[in-house]
Structures are given as structure tokens and as C-alpha cells.
Write a protein that holds these residues in place. Structure first.
Motif, PDB file in Angstrom:
ATOM      1  N   GLY A 129      37.209  58.992  42.733  1.00  0.00           N
ATOM      2  CA  GLY A 129      36.940  58.536  44.090  1.00  0.00           C
ATOM      3  C   GLY A 129      37.655  57.243  44.398  1.00  0.00           C
ATOM      4  N   VAL A 130      38.889  57.123  43.938  1.00  0.00           N
ATOM      5  CA  VAL A 130      39.608  55.850  43.972  1.00  0.00           C
ATOM      6  C   VAL A 130      39.930  55.442  45.411  1.00  0.00           C
ATOM      7  CG1 VAL A 130      41.693  54.649  43.239  1.00  0.00           C
ATOM      8  CG2 VAL A 130      40.551  56.232  41.677  1.00  0.00           C
ATOM      9  N   ARG A 131      39.577  54.200  45.728  1.00  0.00           N
ATOM     10  CA  ARG A 131      39.937  53.596  47.014  1.00  0.00           C
ATOM     11  C   ARG A 131      41.192  52.762  46.810  1.00  0.00           C
ATOM     12  NH1 ARG A 131      36.104  52.458  51.170  1.00  0.00           N
ATOM     13  NH2 ARG A 131      36.860  50.311  51.311  1.00  0.00           N
ATOM     14  N   GLY A 132      42.216  53.038  47.633  1.00  0.00           N
ATOM     15  CA  GLY A 132      43.474  52.325  47.480  1.00  0.00           C
ATOM     16  C   GLY A 132      44.301  52.920  46.362  1.00  0.00           C
ATOM     17  N   SER A 133      45.497  52.382  46.176  1.00  0.00           N
ATOM     18  CA  SER A 133      46.370  52.830  45.095  1.00  0.00           C
ATOM     19  C   SER A 133      46.334  51.812  43.964  1.00  0.00           C
ATOM     20  CB  SER A 133      47.808  52.989  45.586  1.00  0.00           C
ATOM     21  OG  SER A 133      48.668  53.263  44.486  1.00  0.00           O
ATOM     22  N   PRO A 134      45.966  52.240  42.753  1.00  0.00           N
ATOM     23  CA  PRO A 134      45.930  51.286  41.639  1.00  0.00           C
ATOM     24  C   PRO A 134      47.304  50.899  41.124  1.00  0.00           C
ATOM     25  CG  PRO A 134      45.376  53.483  40.873  1.00  0.00           C
ATOM     26  CD  PRO A 134      45.489  53.579  42.371  1.00  0.00           C
ATOM     27  N   ILE A 135      48.325  51.697  41.408  1.00  0.00           N
ATOM     28  CA  ILE A 135      49.631  51.469  40.781  1.00  0.00           C
ATOM     29  C   ILE A 135      50.261  50.127  41.170  1.00  0.00           C
ATOM     30  CG2 ILE A 135      52.004  52.327  40.664  1.00  0.00           C
ATOM     31  CD1 ILE A 135      50.867  55.149  40.521  1.00  0.00           C
ATOM     32  N   PRO A 136      50.253  49.696  42.443  1.00  0.00           N
ATOM     33  CA  PRO A 136      50.841  48.376  42.744  1.00  0.00           C
ATOM     34  C   PRO A 136      50.220  47.240  41.942  1.00  0.00           C
ATOM     35  CG  PRO A 136      50.565  49.626  44.759  1.00  0.00           C
ATOM     36  CD  PRO A 136      49.885  50.419  43.678  1.00  0.00           C
ATOM     37  N   GLY A 137      48.901  47.246  41.786  1.00  0.00           N
ATOM     38  CA  GLY A 137      48.250  46.192  41.016  1.00  0.00           C
ATOM     39  C   GLY A 137      48.561  46.245  39.540  1.00  0.00           C
ATOM     40  N   LEU A 138      48.867  47.443  39.031  1.00  0.00           N
ATOM     41  CA  LEU A 138      49.219  47.597  37.618  1.00  0.00           C
ATOM     42  C   LEU A 138      50.663  47.198  37.339  1.00  0.00           C
ATOM     43  CD1 LEU A 138      47.453  51.036  37.085  1.00  0.00           C
ATOM     44  CD2 LEU A 138      46.758  48.866  36.045  1.00  0.00           C
ATOM     45  N   GLN A 139      51.476  47.096  38.402  1.00  0.00           N
ATOM     46  CA  GLN A 139      52.888  46.776  38.248  1.00  0.00           C
ATOM     47  C   GLN A 139      53.189  45.290  38.433  1.00  0.00           C
ATOM     48  OE1 GLN A 139      54.448  49.548  41.204  1.00  0.00           O
ATOM     49  NE2 GLN A 139      55.244  50.866  39.579  1.00  0.00           N
ATOM     50  N   THR A 140      52.204  44.495  38.776  1.00  0.00           N
ATOM     51  CA  THR A 140      52.439  43.070  39.005  1.00  0.00           C
ATOM     52  C   THR A 140      52.567  42.320  37.681  1.00  0.00           C
ATOM     53  OG1 THR A 140      50.047  42.758  39.191  1.00  0.00           O
ATOM     54  CG2 THR A 140      51.273  43.027  41.244  1.00  0.00           C
ATOM     55  N   ALA A 141      52.914  41.041  37.782  1.00  0.00           N
ATOM     56  CA  ALA A 141      53.106  40.232  36.569  1.00  0.00           C
ATOM     57  C   ALA A 141      51.837  40.165  35.735  1.00  0.00           C
ATOM     58  CB  ALA A 141      53.562  38.823  36.958  1.00  0.00           C
ATOM     59  N   VAL A 142      50.688  40.084  36.401  1.00  0.00           N
ATOM     60  CA  VAL A 142      49.386  40.038  35.730  1.00  0.00           C
ATOM     61  C   VAL A 142      48.437  40.985  36.455  1.00  0.00           C
ATOM     62  CG1 VAL A 142      47.357  38.607  35.215  1.00  0.00           C
ATOM     63  CG2 VAL A 142      49.664  37.681  34.888  1.00  0.00           C
ATOM     64  N   THR A 143      47.709  41.785  35.702  1.00  0.00           N
ATOM     65  CA  THR A 143      46.719  42.703  36.270  1.00  0.00           C
ATOM     66  C   THR A 143      45.328  42.258  35.862  1.00  0.00           C
ATOM     67  OG1 THR A 143      48.262  44.565  36.169  1.00  0.00           O
ATOM     68  CG2 THR A 143      45.920  45.085  36.382  1.00  0.00           C
ATOM     69  N   GLU A 144      44.456  42.120  36.851  1.00  0.00           N
ATOM     70  CA  GLU A 144      43.054  41.785  36.587  1.00  0.00           C
ATOM     71  C   GLU A 144      42.222  43.064  36.588  1.00  0.00           C
ATOM     72  OE1 GLU A 144      39.370  39.074  38.381  1.00  0.00           O
ATOM     73  OE2 GLU A 144      41.357  39.009  39.319  1.00  0.00           O
ATOM     74  N   PHE A 145      41.397  43.217  35.560  1.00  0.00           N
ATOM     75  CA  PHE A 145      40.431  44.311  35.495  1.00  0.00           C
ATOM     76  C   PHE A 145      39.032  43.722  35.628  1.00  0.00           C
ATOM     77  CE2 PHE A 145      43.868  45.949  32.631  1.00  0.00           C
ATOM     78  CZ  PHE A 145      44.267  47.020  33.425  1.00  0.00           C
ATOM     79  N   VAL A 146      38.253  44.285  36.529  1.00  0.00           N
ATOM     80  CA  VAL A 146      36.857  43.889  36.663  1.00  0.00           C
ATOM     81  C   VAL A 146      36.002  45.143  36.462  1.00  0.00           C
ATOM     82  CG1 VAL A 146      35.100  42.795  38.089  1.00  0.00           C
ATOM     83  CG2 VAL A 146      37.513  42.121  38.351  1.00  0.00           C
ATOM     84  N   ILE A 147      35.217  45.155  35.400  1.00  0.00           N
ATOM     85  CA  ILE A 147      34.255  46.234  35.178  1.00  0.00           C
ATOM     86  C   ILE A 147      32.930  45.771  35.774  1.00  0.00           C
ATOM     87  CG2 ILE A 147      33.063  47.671  33.492  1.00  0.00           C
ATOM     88  CD1 ILE A 147      36.068  48.190  33.651  1.00  0.00           C
ATOM     89  N   VAL A 148      32.445  46.528  36.741  1.00  0.00           N
ATOM     90  CA  VAL A 148      31.238  46.170  37.491  1.00  0.00           C
ATOM     91  C   VAL A 148      30.078  47.021  36.973  1.00  0.00           C
ATOM     92  CG1 VAL A 148      30.192  46.031  39.786  1.00  0.00           C
ATOM     93  CG2 VAL A 148      32.665  45.643  39.500  1.00  0.00           C
ATOM     94  N   ARG A 149      29.089  46.368  36.352  1.00  0.00           N
ATOM     95  CA  ARG A 149      27.927  47.075  35.810  1.00  0.00           C
ATOM     96  C   ARG A 149      26.687  46.674  36.614  1.00  0.00           C
ATOM     97  NH1 ARG A 149      29.049  49.191  30.635  1.00  0.00           N
ATOM     98  NH2 ARG A 149      30.927  48.345  29.646  1.00  0.00           N
ATOM     99  N   PRO A 150      26.108  47.594  37.387  1.00  0.00           N
ATOM    100  CA  PRO A 150      24.961  47.249  38.234  1.00  0.00           C
ATOM    101  C   PRO A 150      23.787  46.698  37.424  1.00  0.00           C
ATOM    102  CG  PRO A 150      25.856  49.383  38.846  1.00  0.00           C
ATOM    103  CD  PRO A 150      26.537  48.985  37.571  1.00  0.00           C
ATOM    104  N   ASN A 151      23.123  45.697  37.998  1.00  0.00           N
ATOM    105  CA  ASN A 151      21.922  45.155  37.378  1.00  0.00           C
ATOM    106  C   ASN A 151      20.783  46.168  37.473  1.00  0.00           C
ATOM    107  OD1 ASN A 151      23.240  42.721  36.892  1.00  0.00           O
ATOM    108  ND2 ASN A 151      22.544  41.820  38.824  1.00  0.00           N
ATOM    109  N   PRO A 152      19.838  46.133  36.537  1.00  0.00           N
ATOM    110  CA  PRO A 152      18.675  47.025  36.636  1.00  0.00           C
ATOM    111  C   PRO A 152      17.969  46.859  37.979  1.00  0.00           C
ATOM    112  CG  PRO A 152      18.729  45.958  34.492  1.00  0.00           C
ATOM    113  CD  PRO A 152      19.783  45.300  35.321  1.00  0.00           C
TER     114      PRO A 152
END
Length: 204
Positions: free
Chosen positions: A99-122
Motif C-alpha cells: 500500500g505504498v504512498r509515493g515512490s520510494p526509489i527517489p529517496g533510496l537514490q539520494t546521498a543519504v536515506t533515512e529509514f523510520v520504522i513506526v511501531r504503534p504504541n499499545p
């Protein structure tokens, strides 16, 4: 951003000394992915030096769930996983996001890629987490930083946010400013954010 059918396959691992010193030795399996139907791109690399450069990453992008399932049943999957094993000093952490929003490829091709894993609180509302994550991702795209989001296929409510940056320093400075700070704050109130930065090579 529109929601699409693309798949983000995300794998992280404690990098072995061999991977840290010369990851070009591990490209054979990834090179075979280029001919797999539905494969849009593969990216792998190492955590940014500012964060210790101890974690390795492999991210592959697929046109759809069906294409990815076909790949995991193929010889190419076995080759890719075999090539990755010596790169890891421990267990692999793997997520599949759809269900990807946007294209991940541009962000993966930049000098630095940030990954944020979002884990919902209980107890956090899934709809509220979704809305906050989407708003945060949109704010980056609207201000010139390529971003994409995906939701875990495991039904656990986990998201990934992929953001492209010129440098780790710019990432760290920018997120303290508006409109980013308030959006990240709202998301942080609902979920744990596991943030890392990586320098990635493209294999596609």
C-alpha cells in the motif's frame, strides 16, 4: 500522495566485517534480480558513519505482491539470500510493506536515506497512526525531500517511512524545524520511531 500496489521489502542486519570492508563481494545475487519480472530496484549499503556504520540494509522494490511472491519461489531468491548470509553477523530483520504512498526509489537514490520504522504504541488508534504517518510523509514531499510510506503486511500496524537527504546533518537539523517538528511530535505521541540513516548502492 496516492496509494499504490508496490511492495517495499526491507531487510536489516548487523553487518559482518567482510561486508563493512568490501560489500562489492556480495553483489552476485543482487545482479540476478535485474531479470526478475516485477523487480523495480534493489538497494543495499551500510548505516551512516555518524551512527556507527554497524548495520547493513537491503531494500528491494516490487510492482506488486504477486510479483514478489513469484520471486520468493524462484532460484533468484535463493541466490540473493545465499549472497546475503556472509554479509550478516547475526539474524536478519525482515519486513514487507505494501500500500505504498509515493515512490520510494527517489529517496533510496539520494546521498543519504533515512529509514523510520513506526511501531504503534499499545492502545493507539490504527487510524490515528495512519493519518499522522501520512501527514508526516506528505510534509517531506511538499518541501523537496522525497518520501514514501508503506504498511506492514503482517497486520501489526507497523509502517516504514523512507526519506531522501543530502546528508545526515541536514536531516537532523531539518526535522527540528516546522512544518516537520510538529508532525513528527504528533506521530511520536502515538508510536515508537526507530530512526536510522544509510548510504546505499543501487543494483538495478
Amino acid at each position: 500522495m496516492s496509494t499504490g500496489t508496490r511492495i517495499i521489502q526491507y531487510t536489516s542486519f548487523t553487518a559482518s566485517d567482510a561486508f563493512i570492508n568490501n560489500r562489492s563481494h556480495f553483489t552476485e545475487g543482487l545482479e540476478k534480480l535485474k531479470t526478475v519480472d516485477g523487480h523495480l530496484g534493489s538497494f543495499w549499503g551500510l548505516q551512516a558513519a555518524e551512527e556507527g556504520a554497524k548495520t547493513g540494509y537491503l531494500v528491494t522494490i516490487w510492482e506488486s505482491v504477486e510479483h514478489h511472491k513469484k520471486f520468493t519461489a524462484s532460484d533468484a531468491f535463493g541466490a540473493a539470500m545465499s549472497s546475503l548470509k556472509p554479509a550478516a553477523a547475526g539474524e536478519l530483520t525482515r519486513f514487507q510493506f505494501t500500500g505504498v504512498r509515493g515512490s520510494p526509489i527517489p529517496g533510496l537514490q539520494t546521498a543519504v536515506t533515512e529509514f523510520v520504522i513506526v511501531r504503534p504504541n499499545p492502545g493507539a488508534s490504527g487510524d490515528a497512526v495512519t493519518a499522522a504517518a501520512n501527514k508526516t510523509g506528505d510534509s517531506f514531499n511538499e518541501n523537496g525531500y522525497p518520501a514514501a510510506l508503506g504498511k506492514s503486511v503482517q497486520g501489526d500496524g507497523v509502517y516504514i517511512v523512507v526519506i531522501g537527504w543530502p546528508s545526515v546533518a541536514e536531516s537532523r537539523a531539518t526535522v527540528k524545524k516546522e512544518p516537520f517538528a510538529s508532525g513528527i511530535g504528533a506521530l511520536s505521541a502515538l508510536a515508537t520511531l526507530e530512526i536510522s540513516h544509510a548510504v546505499l548502492d543501487k543494483h538495478t
